[in-house]
Scaffold this active site. Structure first.
Site, PDB file in Angstrom:
ATOM      1  CB  SER A 210      -0.937  -0.005   1.214  1.00 41.33           C
ATOM      2  OG  SER A 210      -0.213   0.126   2.423  1.00 41.33           O
ATOM      3  NE  ARG A 214      -2.580   5.385  -0.112  1.00 39.18           N
ATOM      4  CZ  ARG A 214      -2.347   4.412   0.730  1.00 39.18           C
ATOM      5  NH1 ARG A 214      -1.110   4.189   1.148  1.00 39.18           N
ATOM      6  NH2 ARG A 214      -3.321   3.640   1.164  1.00 39.18           N
ATOM      7  CG  ASN A 218      -1.703   9.155  -5.996  1.00 37.69           C
ATOM      8  OD1 ASN A 218      -2.720   9.794  -6.253  1.00 37.69           O
ATOM      9  ND2 ASN A 218      -1.708   8.148  -5.138  1.00 37.69           N
TER      10      ASN A 218
END
Length: 274
Positions: A210, A214, A218
């Site tokens: 995660s 993440r 992005n």
């Protein structure tokens, strides 16, 4: 660049290709001259641009903060001292709010993660053609400038945090305490130990994924949009590029903050007894 007048597809592929060095089945140890060659080099190929720019931003971080420490004064502070003090206070407040144990390593780690990731993300604001074009003129085919758009960098940092989680879980709770936490949480009954282990181990392994994915997702999405904007006519490009770059300043800061806070929270959990 992929030819003098590359197609949109070639242009995008060129800007998303890392400068890769590794062992090629036919060429031996060499630089990859295409995405296919890079893929054929396999898992152990090195992304030299990711390594170079991430190290450069780390050195810049150390130099800026060292310089701020040297010129620090109790009188009227300069701009650099003001900025560094604001960052210190921001990180200190973040750690105090998210970390509930006692560990002198956590605050320096949080400061390093936040500033280092922010500086690597900040490279995204340099127009996408400038640096690759300079390196093409120097004879280097590829130069992907933003390290956090490479999952090798983001997952590498996440794995580093994960190893610290395991280390402090064992150090604070002991092997027996950590094993008990994994096997008797959330259901404190011997018959549900297999279920608890599956749930807890999956939850533990998800933490680095995660964190790394993440940040990568992005940053990579933002990079792709910058590249797509660069394909538009000049007047349209600047009309869209400037607002997107201004908005991305927030994204750059937010992603560095999220990675840092989650790392501190996970490490806080490693210090807690259940």
């Amino acid at each position: 660049m992929a030819g003098n007048n590359p197609s949109p597809t070639e242009y995008i592929q060129h800007h998303l290709q890392n400068l890769t060095f590794g062992y090629h089945p036919e060429n031996g140890w060499s630089m990859a001259h295409s995405a296919a060659e890079a893929q054929e080099m396999g898992f152990w190929a090195l992304h030299l641009d990711t390594m170079g720019w991430s190290i450069a931003m780390g050195v810049l971080f150390i130099w800026l903060f060292r310089k701020a420490g040297k010129v620090a004064t109790t009188g009227v502070p300069g701009t650099l001292q003001n900025v560094v003090e604001m960052i210190f206070e921001f990180v200190e407040n973040t750690v105090h709010g998210a970390f509930h144990g006692r560990n002198p390593v956590i605050a320096p780690l949080a400061l390093t993660l936040f500033v280092w990731i922010f500086l690597m993300n900040l490279l995204k604001l340099i127009p996408v053609d400038y640096v690759p074009e300079i390196f093409v003129r120097l004879g280097i085919d590829y130069m992907k400038m933003v390290p956090t758009t490479d999952p090798n960098a983001t997952l590498g940092m996440a794995i580093g945090v994960f190893l610290l989680i395991i280390y402090y879980s064992l150090k604070v709770k002991g092997v027996g305490g950590f094993a008990k936490e994994l096997s008797l949480t959330p259901f404190n009954h011997w018959s549900l130990i297999p279920f608890n282990l599956i749930m807890e181990v999956i939850g533990l392994l998800v933490k680095p994924l995660s964190l790394g994915l993440r940040l990568f997702g992005n940053m990579f999405a933002g990079e792709v949009i910058f590249i797509l904007i660069a394909l538009l006519p000049f007047w349209v490009m600047w009309t869209l590029n400037v607002p997107w770059a201004i908005f991305h300043i927030l994204v750059i800061t937010l992603q560095a903050f999220i990675f840092t806070v989650l790392s501190v929270v996970y490490l806080s959990q490693a210090h807690e007894h259940h």
